[in-house]
Design a protein around this motif. Structure first.
Motif, short mmCIF file in Angstrom:
data_model
loop_
_atom_site.label_atom_id
_atom_site.label_comp_id
_atom_site.label_asym_id
_atom_site.label_seq_id
_atom_site.Cartn_x
_atom_site.Cartn_y
_atom_site.Cartn_z
N GLU A 141 -3.30 -2.58 -15.37
CA GLU A 141 -2.98 -3.40 -14.20
C GLU A 141 -1.72 -2.90 -13.49
OE1 GLU A 141 -5.02 -7.56 -15.68
OE2 GLU A 141 -2.86 -7.39 -15.70
N GLN A 162 -0.60 0.18 -13.55
CA GLN A 162 -0.93 1.44 -12.89
C GLN A 162 -1.64 1.17 -11.56
OE1 GLN A 162 -3.08 3.91 -15.60
NE2 GLN A 162 -1.23 4.85 -16.39
N ASP A 214 -1.33 -1.51 -9.73
CA ASP A 214 -0.32 -2.04 -8.80
C ASP A 214 0.51 -0.91 -8.20
OD1 ASP A 214 -1.02 -4.59 -9.07
OD2 ASP A 214 0.68 -5.23 -10.29
N SER A 218 -0.26 2.28 -7.96
CA SER A 218 -1.07 3.11 -7.06
C SER A 218 -1.22 2.43 -5.70
CB SER A 218 -2.47 3.34 -7.64
OG SER A 218 -2.36 3.89 -8.90
N SER A 219 -1.48 1.13 -5.74
CA SER A 219 -1.70 0.47 -4.45
C SER A 219 -0.40 0.42 -3.64
CB SER A 219 -2.33 -0.91 -4.69
OG SER A 219 -1.49 -1.90 -4.30
N ALA A 221 2.03 2.65 -3.79
CA ALA A 221 2.46 4.01 -3.38
C ALA A 221 1.43 4.68 -2.48
CB ALA A 221 2.70 4.84 -4.63
N SER A 222 0.40 3.95 -2.07
CA SER A 222 -0.63 4.58 -1.24
C SER A 222 -0.09 4.86 0.16
CB SER A 222 -1.85 3.67 -1.16
OG SER A 222 -1.56 2.58 -0.33
N LEU A 223 -0.66 5.88 0.79
CA LEU A 223 -0.19 6.25 2.13
C LEU A 223 -0.46 5.14 3.14
CD1 LEU A 223 -1.24 10.00 2.31
CD2 LEU A 223 1.04 9.07 2.03
N GLN A 224 -1.54 4.42 2.94
CA GLN A 224 -1.86 3.30 3.84
C GLN A 224 -0.72 2.28 3.79
OE1 GLN A 224 -4.84 3.53 5.39
NE2 GLN A 224 -5.76 5.13 4.16
N SER A 284 2.60 3.78 5.14
CA SER A 284 2.55 3.88 6.59
C SER A 284 2.79 2.51 7.24
CB SER A 284 1.19 4.45 7.00
OG SER A 284 0.96 4.26 8.33
#
Lengths: 581, 110
Positions: B59, B61, B63, B65-66, B68-71, B74
């Motif tokens: 969980e 990981q 979190d 990833s979500s 640190a996402s580019l979306q 941005s």
């Protein structure tokens, strides 16, 4: 004494009879019905479970997960413990009902209320199912919802963990990734894209554990315990650069709106080895909610759909002609002063402008159809056909994505002179975008044809295995590739007023405006605008193809897709460290 | 008679030893079983803890990833007022970009 003797005898007989009865019962249990009771006994002290295998992740080139696994939950109920099914249904429905995506729609509130009401009815039906003691209420419950439900402390409601696919970058590269659905047996299975192509490697294999337990259900340490570990699925490390992917997707979305196109796609490939750096087609679908989309949207048009390439094909024919030696660097077209009549067909320039005695560079700069007919005439069907095969047309490229279309070339014997003539400017021939970008990589890669590749490594635990692909094949000479590169640079420079690019970065490119074939003729209103190019021209770091389908804002690719190509390239230059020379 | 008494006494002692040993073994087994029985429960608890920690790790990981996402980055950048650089100046490294004026150089050398 006599009475005492009788009593002893009676007791002895009684014990004998009792012993016989006990022994016969024991014989029945231990011998006659031993198998049956063994099973019953084992079920009391032995237990087993399946150990699920985790499906592998798909990683970008920087190791960031494009697809990974997420913990979700199955919401269930023990029916006997539910005191008031109506109340439980009413409480759960607003929490677990599907949420409508478009919150701004005028009737969104009413629609959401309707969905909640339907969900309430469904839950109530499930909870009052006759003869059921345990019922699943809903799969794929997210952690936040689970925590909210747990706070309500509802009797008879519980959760079991389940694994799901998670997409940290949302819909990014959706068609490239594919999705995970269920097969006929209800097992998870990857479909399309990487999920489909590498399904076996990603799936892993389940394990089992069997052990003996005591009366409290605890493991008996020295009992008969067996465990076969699950093998988790392998992770795929791709060549996808998520920054490049992000850049092309953002620009594509803007470009489709700006030029009023139906759809668009872009592919960025590293020409030296065929590594796919980014690949996107818009509009796409959300892989987390794939079932809500029509199945035709699952196919990636970059690998699965064909188009007539139009003028971007000219550079390939020119390169083949130079390589075969039928024309020289200083050859001039002696049949370029007007339209060409071939049988019942007239081939004109498209703009009604003609350039007598054009050089090869001028033919490419002016995108001269008549000039290309002259080039193809010099080549002949046999030679051009063989070069088309060497460029990889007629066969799948071998890209590691599920759903690649196989488009065989028409038989050489069926080609007439008009076919040869139209093929020279990219008409009457169907290719996929991935075939096209791969073929132009030949020009950017000193004449060598690379195999497009998405996955670089497959990892399992600490072990990495580099995926092996066939090597590049020499298609044309490096000299022919350089000559055509210069022509493409000239074509870009000659129209540099139509798009913005840094002054001293050499870009080789070619526009293409192809007509859309429908029922035996070409649609007069619809076009496919494309631009293919690479940079820096003398040491290419990337080859990029951008296509807009049916743009309505302007008729020519130079007015729509070419500026879009350069807007993407201008973002890629600093990111890739490409500087003016 | 004396010998037979001695033999009976020896035989009795033998039995005591046998019963004593059997008793001790049974007692030891009871102790060991009791001790290991609770270990089974402990093992189950440890197993459950391993599963729980693995899930928590999963969980966290997800979190990470979500977030640190580019979306996400941005959107955050836009929220914080960052704007895209549209005019990039490329520096020509073949020429010095911070050269001192000629007269300053000559005055320094003097």
């Amino acid at each position: 004494m006599v009475a005492s003797g009788l009593r002893v005898k009676f007791l002895a007989a009684f014990f004998l009879l009792a012993s016989v009865l006990i022994l016969s019962k024991l014989f029945s249990i231990q011998v006659l019905k031993s198998d049956e009771f063994l099973v019953v006994a084992k079920s009391q002290y032995q237990t087993s479970k399946t150990i699920p295998a985790r499906r592998g992740s798909i990683l970008a080139s920087d190791g960031f997960p494009l697809v990974t696994f997420d913990q979700i939950w199955l919401l269930w109920a023990t029916v006997a413990k539910i005191e008031n099914p109506q109340r439980v249904a009413k409480t759960l429905a607003p929490l677990i009902a599907d949420k409508i995506d478009d919150q701004e729609a005028a009737d969104s509130v009413k629609l959401q209320e309707k969905i909640i009401s339907q969900e309430e009815d469904r839950i109530k039906k499930v909870l009052t199912r006759e003869g059921a003691s345990w019922v699943p209420i809903k799969h794929k419950i997210k952690r936040e919802i689970k925590e909210e439900i747990e706070k309500l402390d509802l009797a008879g409601i519980g959760f079991d963990p389940e694994d799901d696919r998670s997409y940290p970058e949302g819909t990014m590269a959706a068609r490239l990734l594919g999705f995970v659905g269920k097969d006929d047996a209800g097992e998870s299975k990857g479909y399309f894209g990487l999920e489909g192509f590498y399904d076996l490697a990603l799936s892993g294999s389940r394990g089992t554990k069997a052990w003996e337990k005591d009366a409290f259900g605890n493991t008996i340490l020295f009992g008969s315990n067996r465990k076969f570990e699950a093998m988790d699925g392998m992770d795929l490390k791709t060549n996808i650069d998520r920054s490049v992917q992000f850049i092309i997707e953002r620009h594509l979305e803007k470009g489709i709106k700006k030029y009023d196109a139906v759809s668009g796609l872009a592919v960025v490939i590293r020409p030296i080895d065929g590594a796919i750096l980014a690949l996107s087609s818009v509009p796409a679908y959300d892989p987390a909610k794939f079932s809500k989309y029509e199945s035709k949207t699952y196919i990636d048009p970059i690998v699965g759909e064909s188009f007539e390439p139009g003028s971007i094909f000219k550079v390939l024919v020119m390169a083949a002609a130079l390589d075969s030696g039928v024309i020289k660097q200083d050859s001039k077209c002696d049949k370029c002063s007007g339209p060409r009549i071939i049988g019942e067909y007239t081939i004109d320039s498209g703009t009604n402008e003609y350039y007598p005695n054009s050089t090869l560079s001028e033919i490419i700069e002016h995108s001269d159809n008549v000039g290309m007919v002259w080039v193809s005439e010099k080549m002949g069907v046999d030679r051009l056909y063989n070069y088309l095969l060497k460029y990889g047309f007629g066969l799948p490229t071998g890209i590691d994505l599920q759903g690649e279309a196989s488009l065989p070339l028409r038989k050489k014997e069926d080609w007439s002179f008009i076919d040869l003539a139209t093929a020279s400017f990219g008409q009457g021939i169907a290719v996929t975008p991935i075939q096209m970008v791969r073929a132009v990589s030949v020009i950017a890669n000193e004449g060598k044809l690379p195999v497009p590749r998405v996955v670089e490594k497959i990892s399992s635990g600490d072990k990495d295995e580099i995926v092996k692909y066939p090597g590049s094949q020499q298609v044309i000479s490096p000299r022919a590739a350089r000559l055509v590169t210069d022509m493409m640079v000239g074509a870009v420079e000659s129209r540099s007023n139509m798009w913005f690019k840094p002054k001293d970065i050499k870009v080789a490119g070619k526009t293409g405006t192809a007509q859309v074939p429908i029922a035996g003729h070409y649609d007069p209103d619809k076009t496919i605008a494309s631009f293919i190019g690479f940079a820096p021209a003398d040491d290419p770091k990337f080859v990029m193809l951008v296509i807009l389908r049916e743009p309505k804002s302007a008729p020519w690719a130079s007015q729509t897709v070419a500026p879009l190509w350069f807007s993407i390239a201008n973002d890629l230059f600093p990111y890739m460290g490409i500087q003016p020379k | 008679m004396k010998q037979s008494k001695n033999e009976t006494s020896k035989s009795k002692k033998g039995w005591y030893v046998v019963f004593g040993l059997v008793g001790a073994i049974i007692f030891a087994q009871l102790i060991v079983s009791g001790a290991w029985a609770s270990k089974g429960e402990e093992l189950n608890k440890l197993d459950a803890k391993v599963v729980k920690l693995a899930k928590e790790n999963q969980e966290l990981q997800a979190d990470l990833s979500s977030k640190a996402s580019l979306q996400e980055l941005s959107a955050k950048a836009q929220e914080l007022g960052f704007v895209k650089q549209n005019s990039i100046v490329y520096v020509d490294l073949t020429h010095s970009v911070a050269a001192l004026p000629q007269n300053t150089l000559s005055s320094l050398s003097r």
